[in-house]
Structures are given as structure tokens and as C-alpha cells.
Design a protein around this motif. Sequence first.
Motif, PDB file in Angstrom:
ATOM      1  N   SER A 139      53.490   9.474 -53.328  1.00  0.00           N
ATOM      2  CA  SER A 139      53.309  10.066 -51.940  1.00  0.00           C
ATOM      3  C   SER A 139      52.562   9.483 -50.807  1.00  0.00           C
ATOM      4  O   SER A 139      51.516   9.010 -51.239  1.00  0.00           O
ATOM      5  CB  SER A 139      53.147  11.695 -52.134  1.00  0.00           C
ATOM      6  N   TYR A 140      53.079   9.346 -49.637  1.00  0.00           N
ATOM      7  CA  TYR A 140      52.302   8.682 -48.739  1.00  0.00           C
ATOM      8  C   TYR A 140      51.927   9.642 -47.420  1.00  0.00           C
ATOM      9  O   TYR A 140      52.728  10.598 -47.404  1.00  0.00           O
ATOM     10  CB  TYR A 140      52.844   7.249 -48.311  1.00  0.00           C
ATOM     11  N   PHE A 141      51.033   9.176 -46.562  1.00  0.00           N
ATOM     12  CA  PHE A 141      50.677  10.092 -45.634  1.00  0.00           C
ATOM     13  C   PHE A 141      50.581  11.490 -45.908  1.00  0.00           C
ATOM     14  O   PHE A 141      51.200  12.345 -45.243  1.00  0.00           O
ATOM     15  CB  PHE A 141      51.567   9.766 -44.469  1.00  0.00           C
ATOM     16  N   ALA A 142      49.716  11.794 -47.010  1.00  0.00           N
ATOM     17  CA  ALA A 142      49.453  13.159 -47.097  1.00  0.00           C
ATOM     18  C   ALA A 142      50.617  13.984 -47.712  1.00  0.00           C
ATOM     19  O   ALA A 142      50.499  15.321 -47.279  1.00  0.00           O
ATOM     20  CB  ALA A 142      48.668  13.715 -45.990  1.00  0.00           C
TER      21      ALA A 142
ATOM     22  N   ILE B 178      53.893  13.284 -46.417  1.00  0.00           N
ATOM     23  CA  ILE B 178      54.840  13.343 -45.787  1.00  0.00           C
ATOM     24  C   ILE B 178      56.124  12.689 -46.040  1.00  0.00           C
ATOM     25  O   ILE B 178      57.063  13.071 -45.867  1.00  0.00           O
ATOM     26  CB  ILE B 178      54.323  13.007 -44.352  1.00  0.00           C
TER      27      ILE B 178
ATOM     28  N   VAL C 188      61.465  10.553 -45.420  1.00  0.00           N
ATOM     29  CA  VAL C 188      60.596  11.797 -44.930  1.00  0.00           C
ATOM     30  C   VAL C 188      61.729  12.830 -44.579  1.00  0.00           C
ATOM     31  O   VAL C 188      62.600  12.554 -43.993  1.00  0.00           O
ATOM     32  CB  VAL C 188      60.259  11.321 -43.472  1.00  0.00           C
TER      33      VAL C 188
ATOM     34  N   ASN D  62      47.800   1.885 -51.591  1.00  0.00           N
ATOM     35  CA  ASN D  62      48.564   2.469 -50.498  1.00  0.00           C
ATOM     36  C   ASN D  62      49.924   1.665 -50.116  1.00  0.00           C
ATOM     37  O   ASN D  62      50.162   0.827 -50.733  1.00  0.00           O
ATOM     38  CB  ASN D  62      47.530   2.666 -49.232  1.00  0.00           C
TER      39      ASN D  62
ATOM     40  N   SER E 260      48.912  -0.794 -45.810  1.00  0.00           N
ATOM     41  CA  SER E 260      48.474  -0.820 -44.578  1.00  0.00           C
ATOM     42  C   SER E 260      46.927  -1.380 -44.813  1.00  0.00           C
ATOM     43  O   SER E 260      46.492  -1.537 -45.843  1.00  0.00           O
ATOM     44  CB  SER E 260      48.298   0.492 -44.179  1.00  0.00           C
TER      45      SER E 260
ATOM     46  N   ALA F  76      44.108   3.675 -43.267  1.00  0.00           N
ATOM     47  CA  ALA F  76      44.981   4.210 -44.086  1.00  0.00           C
ATOM     48  C   ALA F  76      44.594   5.118 -45.357  1.00  0.00           C
ATOM     49  O   ALA F  76      43.797   4.468 -46.229  1.00  0.00           O
ATOM     50  CB  ALA F  76      46.065   3.321 -44.033  1.00  0.00           C
TER      51      ALA F  76
ATOM     52  N   SER G 287      46.723   6.193 -52.069  1.00  0.00           N
ATOM     53  CA  SER G 287      47.684   7.173 -52.566  1.00  0.00           C
ATOM     54  C   SER G 287      47.785   6.965 -54.061  1.00  0.00           C
ATOM     55  O   SER G 287      47.297   5.913 -54.820  1.00  0.00           O
ATOM     56  CB  SER G 287      49.313   6.910 -52.284  1.00  0.00           C
TER      57      SER G 287
END
Length: 356
Positions: free
Chosen positions: A75-78, A80, A107, A332, A335, A339, A342
Motif C-alpha cells: 500500500s502506498y500513500f497511506a 490510497i 487507486v 517506498n 520517490s 515520501a 511502505s
Amino acid sequence: MKYKILFFLFITPILLSAQAFRSYSNEFLTIGVDAAGLGMSKSIVATTNDVNSIYWNPAGLVGIEDYQGSLMHASYFAGIANYNHASFAMPIDKQSAIGISIIRFGVDDILNTTELIDSNGNIDFNRISLFSSADYAFNFAYARNLLFKDVKFGVNAKIVRRVIGDFASSWGFGFDAGIQFERNSWKFGLMARDITTTFNSWAINEDEFNKIKDAIPGQNQELPQTTEITKPKLQLGIAKNWRIGRFFNLLTEANANMRFTKTNDIFSSDAVSVDPAMGFQLDFDQIVYLRAGVGNFQYITQFDNTKDLSLQPNFGVGFKYNGIKIDYALTNIGSVGNALYSNIFSITVDYSFFRY
């Protein structure tokens, strides 16, 4: 038959040369798969030898002895975005093997507010809907030993499907090819991605586009290009095994990741840019694994136009018992800066253990 394949690989880039190349296209395919490889900063092109070789270097599929399967989730960006991978491979005979895999990066439940305001200027929250933006890649790999000693070759055909709700979708196709060579405790690998260029053809829903094209005056007035062609990329790897005492083994590998465009990589020119990476794996009797790596060396331009060099460290652990290997990596999406990292988990099952 092999001459027809070589002819196709040669002629495809010529047929597509009139189209516009994209320096960055299908970037979800550069993330990587399998927590073991990600924990080593993707530095496994010379040493990969299991079902995940479908992605890293299909030549490594020759190393499998029986059915193998693998699953990965990240999962990336918390939370999302979700990134999932599944693969299966099997040997055909002692000299060759095949494999298939699927990758999904998506997403989901994105709010569609394009019709939030009606023609009279009223806001109606009932007009909000949900949609998903998802990228898929279907990979079909074949590998075999060549006539030369200790040389393995593999090829990967991929079909790319990208969907952005009801707004747009695309189909694409391309080929990867890889070679591995081993001599004593040294290993060498070369992976050529998008070797014939990867072609994506988009279909734009013009009805949906017309609803928003005048939303911002002077912007979004024309349909985007419907053709993407991804430039080839090369990855070169050199690795060596070091025996430490009776139970410990240290694997080290250095990779050079090359793009044929000017980027922010530490070595960059108009012709080619090179991003080095290095990974380490220490195992105890091939049961417990400790991994680390560093890569993604980038020059970041600051507000005062100065440039600072950044890098991305990675860490991972693994455990293998009775034909089942569970791996974890802290990394991650590639990035830099602030950032969030994960937690990535993967599991690989080797059916050869259960036959005995």
C-alpha cells in the motif's frame, strides 16, 4: 521460426519511429515486485532465480526445479494506492521454463465531482460518483539454457491495460529480454526492458471530455495524445557470493540502471542516464535472511537553484522453511524527499519441497 521472431523484434521499432516517444510511460512497471528484491534496492538482475524472475530477469526462470507461485501486496500513500502482484512458473524440461504473472496498481473510490455543479450553478452532492484508476500488466515469460556453458536467456511478453474510470482506457504491448551468466562465484546479468519499445493506444471518452474541457478557461481545450511509446531501458548487474564460516553466506550485487534520456540521475547526459544501486543479502543456512540496499541517487533542485544529492536506502528480512518463503521490505515507491515508506510483504511457495 526464430528468424521470424528476430525480424519482428527488429522491425517493430522502425514501424513505431514516427510516433512520439515518452521519457516516462507505464511507470508502474518500474516499481518492482517481491519484497526480497525490493529490500535489496532492486539489485537482483544477476542473481534472481525463482518465479519472480518473470519481472526481474526472465533468464532466471531456468533456476526453478518445480512449480512455484508468488504473491505480493503493498500500500502506498497511506493506503490510497494498492499494488498487487501474483505469479506462477514451472519448468518445461531441464533446459527451459515458462511463467506468467499479473500486476495491478490502482487507486479506487476516487470522487468524481465533474458534475457537482449543474447547468443552473447549483451544487448537488448527489451528482458525485466514484471511479477507479487502475493499471494492469500481464506477463508471459520463457527461459532456457543456451548452448554456451553457464549462459541463460529469457524473454518476457507483456500486455498492458490501463483504465481511468469511464474517461479513458488503453491497451499496450511490449517485450523484455534478459541474459544471465555465471562463472565460479561471480554472476552477471543484463535486462533490457521495452526492448522493442512498448506501445500504448488510448481511447478517450469524448462525451466525458466535453463536460470538463471548458471548466478552466484556456486549459484542457484539446484532447490529449492517444499514443504512447515507452523508450527501452537497460539494467546491468554484477554479483558475487561470499561464504562466511559454516552457516553464513553473503550475497552482494551492484546494478547500473540506464535510461536513454536526460534525467536527474547521478550520471546524466542527453544520450543516457545511469542510476547505480547496490544490494546485500546475508543468510543463515538459507533459512533466515537479512537484506539492505541503496539506490535511486538523484539530484534534487532546491528553491535557491542549488542541487543536493539524495538517495533511497531500503531494508528487508526473510524466512524460508519447508518450501515456503515469507519476505518483508521497508521501502517506498521510488520517490525521494519526504515520501512515506511502505511495508511490503510477499510469499513464495516452492512445490518441489512437497514432492519428497
